[in-house]
Write a protein that holds these residues in place. Structure first.
Motif, PDB file in Angstrom:
ATOM      1  N   ILE A 340      45.634  28.205  32.407  1.00 47.78           N
ATOM      2  CA  ILE A 340      45.408  29.533  33.123  1.00 47.78           C
ATOM      3  C   ILE A 340      46.340  30.640  32.629  1.00 47.78           C
ATOM      4  O   ILE A 340      47.611  30.431  32.513  1.00 47.78           O
ATOM      5  N   GLN A 341      45.790  31.786  32.313  1.00 48.54           N
ATOM      6  CA  GLN A 341      46.538  32.849  31.552  1.00 48.54           C
ATOM      7  C   GLN A 341      47.275  33.639  33.055  1.00 48.54           C
ATOM      8  O   GLN A 341      46.458  34.115  33.805  1.00 48.54           O
ATOM      9  N   THR A 342      48.385  33.699  32.825  1.00 45.28           N
ATOM     10  CA  THR A 342      49.398  34.466  33.633  1.00 45.28           C
ATOM     11  C   THR A 342      49.707  35.764  33.396  1.00 45.28           C
ATOM     12  O   THR A 342      49.755  36.033  31.934  1.00 45.28           O
ATOM     13  N   PHE A 343      49.853  36.701  33.998  1.00 43.95           N
ATOM     14  CA  PHE A 343      50.254  38.100  33.868  1.00 43.95           C
ATOM     15  C   PHE A 343      51.426  38.650  34.496  1.00 43.95           C
ATOM     16  O   PHE A 343      51.395  38.404  35.714  1.00 43.95           O
ATOM     17  N   GLU A 344      52.326  39.384  33.719  1.00 46.32           N
ATOM     18  CA  GLU A 344      53.362  39.824  34.422  1.00 46.32           C
ATOM     19  C   GLU A 344      53.118  41.195  35.248  1.00 46.32           C
ATOM     20  O   GLU A 344      52.221  42.009  35.108  1.00 46.32           O
ATOM     21  N   ASN A 345      53.766  41.408  36.527  1.00 44.90           N
ATOM     22  CA  ASN A 345      53.541  42.729  37.276  1.00 44.90           C
ATOM     23  C   ASN A 345      53.806  43.874  36.259  1.00 44.90           C
ATOM     24  O   ASN A 345      54.451  43.823  35.588  1.00 44.90           O
ATOM     25  N   ASN A 346      52.782  44.834  36.836  1.00 47.97           N
ATOM     26  CA  ASN A 346      52.737  45.987  35.855  1.00 47.97           C
ATOM     27  C   ASN A 346      52.237  46.175  34.577  1.00 47.97           C
ATOM     28  O   ASN A 346      52.070  47.039  33.933  1.00 47.97           O
ATOM     29  N   LYS A 347      51.739  44.716  34.041  1.00 47.38           N
ATOM     30  CA  LYS A 347      51.101  44.824  32.715  1.00 47.38           C
ATOM     31  C   LYS A 347      49.715  45.302  32.781  1.00 47.38           C
ATOM     32  O   LYS A 347      48.943  45.281  33.553  1.00 47.38           O
ATOM     33  N   LYS A 348      49.507  46.100  31.717  1.00 43.74           N
ATOM     34  CA  LYS A 348      48.318  46.887  31.427  1.00 43.74           C
ATOM     35  C   LYS A 348      47.240  46.019  30.994  1.00 43.74           C
ATOM     36  O   LYS A 348      47.495  44.947  30.180  1.00 43.74           O
ATOM     37  N   VAL A 349      46.124  45.950  31.706  1.00 38.59           N
ATOM     38  CA  VAL A 349      45.086  44.826  31.614  1.00 38.59           C
ATOM     39  C   VAL A 349      43.921  45.332  31.724  1.00 38.59           C
ATOM     40  O   VAL A 349      43.832  47.011  31.833  1.00 38.59           O
ATOM     41  N   PHE A 350      42.643  44.676  31.517  1.00 39.15           N
ATOM     42  CA  PHE A 350      41.167  45.265  31.933  1.00 39.15           C
ATOM     43  C   PHE A 350      40.777  44.298  32.780  1.00 39.15           C
ATOM     44  O   PHE A 350      40.776  42.917  33.060  1.00 39.15           O
ATOM     45  N   VAL A 351      40.160  45.027  33.698  1.00 40.32           N
ATOM     46  CA  VAL A 351      39.027  44.615  34.468  1.00 40.32           C
ATOM     47  C   VAL A 351      37.728  44.578  33.979  1.00 40.32           C
ATOM     48  O   VAL A 351      37.170  45.513  33.605  1.00 40.32           O
ATOM     49  N   ASN A 352      37.015  43.123  33.987  1.00 36.30           N
ATOM     50  CA  ASN A 352      35.912  43.000  33.100  1.00 36.30           C
ATOM     51  C   ASN A 352      34.808  42.523  34.305  1.00 36.30           C
ATOM     52  O   ASN A 352      35.154  41.377  34.993  1.00 36.30           O
ATOM     53  N   TRP A 353      33.503  42.920  34.148  1.00 39.04           N
ATOM     54  CA  TRP A 353      32.559  42.061  34.786  1.00 39.04           C
ATOM     55  C   TRP A 353      30.909  42.507  34.461  1.00 39.04           C
ATOM     56  O   TRP A 353      31.071  43.303  33.598  1.00 39.04           O
ATOM     57  N   SER A 354      30.145  41.569  34.458  1.00 33.85           N
ATOM     58  CA  SER A 354      28.877  41.574  33.800  1.00 33.85           C
ATOM     59  C   SER A 354      28.371  42.496  34.725  1.00 33.85           C
ATOM     60  O   SER A 354      28.180  42.512  36.106  1.00 33.85           O
ATOM     61  N   GLU A 355      27.287  43.434  34.126  1.00 33.71           N
ATOM     62  CA  GLU A 355      26.256  44.040  34.805  1.00 33.71           C
ATOM     63  C   GLU A 355      25.259  43.588  35.919  1.00 33.71           C
ATOM     64  O   GLU A 355      25.018  44.174  36.707  1.00 33.71           O
ATOM     65  N   LYS A 356      25.195  42.424  35.712  1.00 36.21           N
ATOM     66  CA  LYS A 356      24.413  41.583  36.688  1.00 36.21           C
ATOM     67  C   LYS A 356      25.063  41.298  38.053  1.00 36.21           C
ATOM     68  O   LYS A 356      24.339  41.007  39.028  1.00 36.21           O
ATOM     69  N   ASN A 357      26.584  41.424  38.071  1.00 42.24           N
ATOM     70  CA  ASN A 357      27.282  41.229  39.100  1.00 42.24           C
ATOM     71  C   ASN A 357      27.651  42.041  39.813  1.00 42.24           C
ATOM     72  O   ASN A 357      28.560  42.458  40.791  1.00 42.24           O
ATOM     73  N   CYS A 358      26.861  43.466  39.633  1.00 47.23           N
ATOM     74  CA  CYS A 358      27.284  44.861  40.395  1.00 47.23           C
ATOM     75  C   CYS A 358      26.203  44.835  41.630  1.00 47.23           C
ATOM     76  O   CYS A 358      25.213  44.494  41.392  1.00 47.23           O
ATOM     77  N   VAL A 359      26.655  45.269  42.921  1.00 46.68           N
ATOM     78  CA  VAL A 359      25.655  45.641  43.759  1.00 46.68           C
ATOM     79  C   VAL A 359      26.249  47.169  44.155  1.00 46.68           C
ATOM     80  O   VAL A 359      27.252  47.699  44.262  1.00 46.68           O
ATOM     81  N   ILE A 360      24.822  47.986  43.887  1.00 43.06           N
ATOM     82  CA  ILE A 360      25.131  49.385  43.957  1.00 43.06           C
ATOM     83  C   ILE A 360      24.798  49.817  45.291  1.00 43.06           C
ATOM     84  O   ILE A 360      23.540  49.595  45.794  1.00 43.06           O
ATOM     85  N   PHE A 361      25.419  50.849  45.940  1.00 48.98           N
ATOM     86  CA  PHE A 361      25.306  51.398  47.288  1.00 48.98           C
ATOM     87  C   PHE A 361      25.141  52.776  46.894  1.00 48.98           C
ATOM     88  O   PHE A 361      25.879  53.377  46.219  1.00 48.98           O
ATOM     89  N   SER A 362      24.105  53.438  47.815  1.00 44.92           N
ATOM     90  CA  SER A 362      23.976  54.869  47.660  1.00 44.92           C
ATOM     91  C   SER A 362      23.350  55.517  48.994  1.00 44.92           C
ATOM     92  O   SER A 362      22.852  54.625  49.731  1.00 44.92           O
ATOM     93  N   GLY A 363      23.584  56.729  49.042  1.00 45.55           N
ATOM     94  CA  GLY A 363      23.227  57.492  50.300  1.00 45.55           C
ATOM     95  C   GLY A 363      23.417  56.950  51.635  1.00 45.55           C
ATOM     96  O   GLY A 363      24.575  56.793  51.746  1.00 45.55           O
ATOM     97  N   ASP A 364      22.346  56.565  52.494  1.00 51.27           N
ATOM     98  CA  ASP A 364      22.809  55.845  53.750  1.00 51.27           C
ATOM     99  C   ASP A 364      23.769  54.486  53.727  1.00 51.27           C
ATOM    100  O   ASP A 364      24.221  54.169  54.682  1.00 51.27           O
ATOM    101  N   GLU A 365      23.585  54.061  52.543  1.00 50.70           N
ATOM    102  CA  GLU A 365      24.036  52.563  52.399  1.00 50.70           C
ATOM    103  C   GLU A 365      25.708  52.690  52.302  1.00 50.70           C
ATOM    104  O   GLU A 365      26.320  51.849  52.253  1.00 50.70           O
ATOM    105  N   LEU A 366      26.137  53.923  52.201  1.00 52.96           N
ATOM    106  CA  LEU A 366      27.505  54.151  51.839  1.00 52.96           C
ATOM    107  C   LEU A 366      28.409  54.172  53.227  1.00 52.96           C
ATOM    108  O   LEU A 366      29.499  54.172  53.327  1.00 52.96           O
ATOM    109  N   LYS A 367      27.528  54.494  54.590  1.00 59.12           N
ATOM    110  CA  LYS A 367      28.121  54.765  55.732  1.00 59.12           C
ATOM    111  C   LYS A 367      28.668  53.304  56.199  1.00 59.12           C
ATOM    112  O   LYS A 367      28.261  52.344  55.956  1.00 59.12           O
TER     113      LYS A 367
END
Length: 367
Positions: A340-367
């Motif tokens: 497994i890849q380990t990362f040191e504290n404060n190391k600059k990285v990228f957070v990556n995810w697939s567009e199919k793994n998003c759930v989008i909330f808007s309007g009244d769903e944000l409350k």
């Protein structure tokens, strides 16, 4: 789960008012025979109020309770064929395990031979046959809880109500008892209405979960449905860890929502077929197992810059906690392996995810 057709318990527009305080807004829910339904929510969400009205221990302000097709709203508890298990067990300290379990049968005037048979049978189910002659104080917390379950189940109530029954136990014992209650549920085939504020407990035990907030139902569904398809941000947040990214809509079509945040732009699959106008405020939710942490952007995935706050090996899983560019926190989990890849504290990285793994909330769903 029991028969989909037979409704065991039906709550119709049930409400409870204490002066100006609405403890439970008009609430309707059906529980099938043999189903394990959990009422889940924070303190003050109305879950215990609802349970106590079903038990007959609290009188509703309005609405109806039907049990086995019979109007039971104002029936006394002893006429409802219901068993209740509380957090503090409520065992008789001076009676043996056998006598604690036999108590409800003696109260019903059952013959001694039948009592002996029934108590012996249920002691086998809860795996306490060897403990029949012991007093409650000679048992561990988990064993006492099993006695309380056995006492509740021995007379075969058609519905078992449980109010935070594992709240007093330590984590390891709680995990064991969750499996124990599931096993008992299958062995007895009873209908269970269970109250907890612990989402892990609800997820691991329930056929369906009813998420409550401020005296009202937010969403009812299977653990999988609520986890992957929460109806609003509150349910998404309450049902397990997640990263939430504040953003606005750049454009939206039937397949894809194009979003921008102060850290960069990204895309989401339009799973709910939303029609969102330009500049509409939205929140993107991503579950931790859907996020991949890397030193550089991953092609074909959404990527936002972040820095490592901490990587923690918890055993089977490794958690990567990061801080995004807007100061918000994000978490990713992956299975722990030797390479497994380990990362040191404060190391600059990228957070990556697939567009199919998003759930989008808007309007009244944000409350």
């Amino acid at each position: 789960m029991g028969s989909e057709n037979k409704v065991k318990l039906s709550v119709n527009a049930l409400a409870k008012q204490y002066g100006a305080v609405q403890a439970l807004a008009p609430t309707s829910i059906d529980v099938s025979e043999g189903e394990f339904l959990t009422l889940l929510g924070p303190s003050g969400s109305g879950k215990t109020t609802l349970l106590m009205m079903v038990a007959g221990l609290t009188v509703p302000t309005s609405g109806e309770i039907w049990i086995d097709g019979k109007l039971s709203t104002f029936l006394p508890p002893y006429q409802r064929d219901i068993g209740v298990v509380f957090q503090n067990y409520a065992l008789f300290p001076h009676l043996s395990v056998f006598e604690n379990i036999a108590f409800p049968l003696r109260m019903r005037g059952m013959k001694a031979d039948d009592i002996r048979t029934k108590v012996s049978d249920i002691l086998s189910v809860v795996d306490l046959a060897e403990m029949a002659d012991r007093l409650p104080k000679e048992l561990s917390g988990g064993q006492q809880q099993r006695v309380a379950l056995a006492r509740c189940a021995v007379y075969g109530p058609s519905i078992i109500l449980m109010d935070e029954p594992l709240g007093a136990l330590d984590k390891k014992l709680r995990d064991t008892m969750q499996l124990e209650i599931r096993r008992l549920h299958k062995a007895l085939g009873s209908t269970i209405l269970y109250v907890t504020h612990d989402q892990g407990e609800a997820m691991s035990m329930s056929d369906r979960i009813c998420v409550m907030r401020n005296g009202a139902i937010q969403q009812i569904g299977s653990p999988s449905d609520l986890y992957h398809n929460p109806i609003n941000k509150f349910v998404g947040d309450f049902l397990g860890g997640a990263t939430f990214i504040n953003c606005t809509v750049e454009k939206c079509d039937t397949n894809t929502i194009y979003l921008k945040s102060e850290m960069g732009s990204f895309k989401a699959q339009n799973q709910k077929k939303l029609i969102l106008p330009h500049d509409e405020p939205a929140v993107c939710m991503i579950r931790p197992q859907a996020i991949k942490i890397s030193s550089s952007k991953i092609k074909e995935m959404n990527s936002l810059p972040a820095k490592i706050n901490e990587s923690i090996l918890t055993g089977t899983m490794t958690e990567h906690h990061t801080i995004l560019g807007d100061g918000s926190k994000s978490s990713a989990v992956e299975i722990t392996t030797q390479d497994i890849q380990t990362f040191e504290n404060n190391k600059k990285v990228f957070v990556n995810w697939s567009e199919k793994n998003c759930v989008i909330f808007s309007g009244d769903e944000l409350k």
